[in-house]
Design an enzyme around this catalytic site. Structure first.
Site, PDB file in Angstrom:
ATOM      1  N   GLY A 187       0.814  -1.221   0.000  1.00  0.00           N
ATOM      2  CA  GLY A 187       0.000   0.000   0.000  1.00  0.00           C
ATOM      3  C   GLY A 187       0.841   1.262   0.000  1.00  0.00           C
ATOM      4  O   GLY A 187       1.728   1.409   0.822  1.00  0.00           O
ATOM      5  N   SER A 188       0.561   2.188  -0.899  1.00  0.00           N
ATOM      6  CA  SER A 188       1.434   3.341  -1.027  1.00  0.00           C
ATOM      7  C   SER A 188       0.885   4.330  -2.048  1.00  0.00           C
ATOM      8  O   SER A 188      -0.270   4.242  -2.454  1.00  0.00           O
ATOM      9  CB  SER A 188       2.834   2.873  -1.436  1.00  0.00           C
ATOM     10  OG  SER A 188       2.735   1.880  -2.438  1.00  0.00           O
TER      11      SER A 188
END
Length: 226
Positions: free
Chosen positions: A193-194
């Site tokens: 996640g980013s």
């Protein structure tokens, strides 16, 4: 068959060994019902990890029409959803107002990052930091992130930033200063996640809008007139 990214091979190998050891111990030490529950749980987790580290083949050929030959075409550097498109002052390298396109990658997106343009890398820097939720504006400067700038053959300097999120705990970057890169080549990988921000000149023609889904190395997000 799912293709696994090189960043996930060792991780998946070690994880599989740990899971098998835990299941062996649980088989002998715990009840049959708990063993079955743990087995299902670990299988689901491992399938998700395989899914996360997938590296699907992409058509990296940039489709352009004759009228676009005089334009700089910017591809999406990541899979995900357009979080924002806004005018912002870039203070690290460009030192001027730019149009920033932010792309949020959930844990379910492909996490391979790609160069949005071809050219020479003129700047690369890694910044340690916090792990604030990636869709918050302050995560761009407060979170761990990398900054890469590529100067294209048309003289445009395009800056893009890998930003760690709440779950992301490691940013991998392959960019090396003064090296020549091609549009669609792998820039790096962010685990769990980013977000990726792309900073473009003010005269750029933006082809995406907030909430739109994009595909790394395939979706055209902007063009820059010559």
């Amino acid at each position: 068959m799912i293709s696994i990214h090189k960043e996930g091979i060792l991780f998946l190998g070690y994880t599989l060994v740990i899971i098998l050891l835990l299941l062996i111990f649980s088989f002998f030490l715990l009840s049959k019902l708990i063993f079955i529950f743990l087995s299902i749980f670990f299988i689901v987790i491992y399938i998700f990890l395989i899914f996360f580290f997938r590296n699907p083949k992409r058509n990296l050929f940039c489709r352009i029409s004759e009228k676009d030959y005089n334009k700089e075409i910017i591809l999406s550097p990541a899979d995900g959803k357009i979080l924002n498109v806004q005018k912002i002052f870039e203070s690290e390298f460009l030192k001027k107002n730019c149009i920033c396109i932010s792309i949020f990658m959930s844990p379910f997106n492909v996490h391979v990052n790609r160069f949005p343009v071809s050219g020479k890398i003129v700047y690369v820097k890694h910044h340690p930091g916090k792990y604030i939720i990636a869709w918050l504006p302050k995560s761009s400067s407060h979170n761990e992130h990398t900054t890469t700038v590529v100067e294209t053959s048309k003289g445009n300097k395009i800056l893009f930033r890998q930003i760690a999120g709440f779950l992301a705990r490691r940013i991998v970057i392959y960019a090396k200063k003064n090296s020549i890169v091609k549009k669609g080549d792998e820039l790096g990988f962010i685990k769990f996640g980013s977000r990726v921000d792309v900073f473009l000149p003010l005269n750029s023609i933006i082809l995406v809008k907030k909430g739109e889904k994009v595909t790394g190395g395939e979706s055209t997000i902007s063009t820059i007139p010559s």
